[in-house]
Design an enzyme around this catalytic site. Structure first.
Site, mmCIF file in Angstrom:
data_model
loop_
_atom_site.group_PDB
_atom_site.id
_atom_site.type_symbol
_atom_site.label_atom_id
_atom_site.label_comp_id
_atom_site.label_asym_id
_atom_site.label_seq_id
_atom_site.Cartn_x
_atom_site.Cartn_y
_atom_site.Cartn_z
ATOM 1 N N LEU A 19 -11.816 3.757 3.954
ATOM 2 C CA LEU A 19 -11.138 4.078 5.045
ATOM 3 C C LEU A 19 -9.331 2.830 5.595
ATOM 4 C CD1 LEU A 19 -12.707 4.892 8.107
ATOM 5 C CD2 LEU A 19 -12.074 6.779 6.443
ATOM 6 N N ASP A 20 -8.358 3.560 5.770
ATOM 7 C CA ASP A 20 -7.026 3.266 6.088
ATOM 8 C C ASP A 20 -7.023 2.448 7.277
ATOM 9 O OD1 ASP A 20 -6.061 4.219 3.123
ATOM 10 O OD2 ASP A 20 -5.011 5.527 4.648
ATOM 11 N N PHE A 21 -6.119 1.052 7.079
ATOM 12 C CA PHE A 21 -6.259 0.247 8.670
ATOM 13 C C PHE A 21 -6.599 0.705 9.849
ATOM 14 C CE2 PHE A 21 -3.803 -2.704 10.880
ATOM 15 C CZ PHE A 21 -4.673 -3.955 10.615
ATOM 16 N N HIS A 69 -5.023 7.477 0.263
ATOM 17 C CA HIS A 69 -3.798 7.849 0.892
ATOM 18 C C HIS A 69 -4.249 9.229 0.516
ATOM 19 C CE1 HIS A 69 -2.995 4.009 2.476
ATOM 20 N NE2 HIS A 69 -1.690 4.009 1.440
ATOM 21 N N LYS A 121 -3.297 11.745 4.744
ATOM 22 C CA LYS A 121 -1.671 11.070 4.711
ATOM 23 C C LYS A 121 -0.512 12.115 3.444
ATOM 24 C CE LYS A 121 -2.670 6.856 7.350
ATOM 25 N NZ LYS A 121 -3.259 5.908 7.047
#
Ligand code: URA
Length: 241
Positions: A101-103, A184, A187
């Site tokens: 998962l992204d930051f 991503h 997004k």
């Protein structure tokens, strides 16, 4: 147990394949290449074939973590805290992430020391639905639903995304179900409409929801039924995504 017996006990190799493998020099026991069929394999021996782990050497571990925003889905990072910093286990450095998962994304993250399991889970053919709660800067319009269902062209990968299912929950919130995990991806999908994702939270992977009892940063082992549910073939619900 002897190495040749250990290999023959795995359902995927017949005797001839075991002999060929042993001669190939592709097998390692506790990090050392061996061609010896008599080589001892103990419960705590690590057995590898090329890059694949056939036996981890430690008991297999399967953890679910409630990833908080503000940490990196990596095992180490020079700048930021990582999800591994949240794990208080003796053999935590053997763990890796099954589906990053992204930051700033929160939610369900799986960690394991079983490379075969995580590969199976994350390969596109698994078709496991990943469900995200999304909050955006601009209103989410109803026509997004069709666009996401038809798929979006990602020039960098030169592919069209698999059909994804969007459910509108409020003017700027929605639930999105994907069966793949491109870089991503969420997004970029909302980015197609110049609509910035402000908050992203993964609620579930296939049949496995994030345990609501887990506070952000907390983790627990998967139960046997949870593990079993993840290894069952995707039903129609999963394939919809
Ligand atoms: N898609 C994203 O854009 N980010 C995530 O963390 C997961 C899916």
């Amino acid at each position: 147990m002897r190495l040749d017996r250990f290999l023959s006990n795995l359902p995927r190799f017949n005797r001839q394949q075991v002999r060929t493998l042993l001669a190939s020099g592709r097998l390692r026991v506790d990090g050392n290449v061996t061609r010896d069929p008599h080589h001892k394999v103990r419960i705590f021996s690590r057995v590898e074939l090329d890059e694949e782990t056939l036996q981890t050497g430690h008991a297999a571990r399967y953890l679910m973590l409630h990833k908080p925003p503000g940490c990196v889905s990596a095992t180490d990072d020079p700048e930021h805290p990582t999800v591994l910093d949240l794990i208080d286990e003796p053999a935590r450095h053997e763990l890796h992430i099954a589906g990053r998962l992204d930051f700033n994304t929160s939610g369900l993250l799986l960690l394991t020391n079983d490379g075969q399991w995580s590969r199976r889970l994350t390969q596109p053919a698994s078709k496991l639905a990943k469900v995200y709660l999304v909050e955006t800067e601009q209103p989410i319009e109803a026509h997004y639903i069709d666009t996401f269902r038809q798929g979006l062209y990602f020039a960098f990968e030169n592919l069209t995304t698999q059909p994804a299912e969007l459910t509108l929950l409020g003017p700027r919130t929605a639930r999105l179900s994907l069966v793949e995990g491109r870089y991503h991806q969420v997004k970029r999908m909302f980015g197609h409409f110049q609509n910035k994702v402000l908050r992203l939270h993964r609620e579930s992977i296939g049949p496995l929801p994030l345990d609501r009892q887990l506070a952000p940063g907390a983790y627990r082992a998967l139960t046997a039924p949870e593990l079993l549910s993840l290894s069952e073939p995707a039903g129609p619900e999963q394939e919809k995504g």
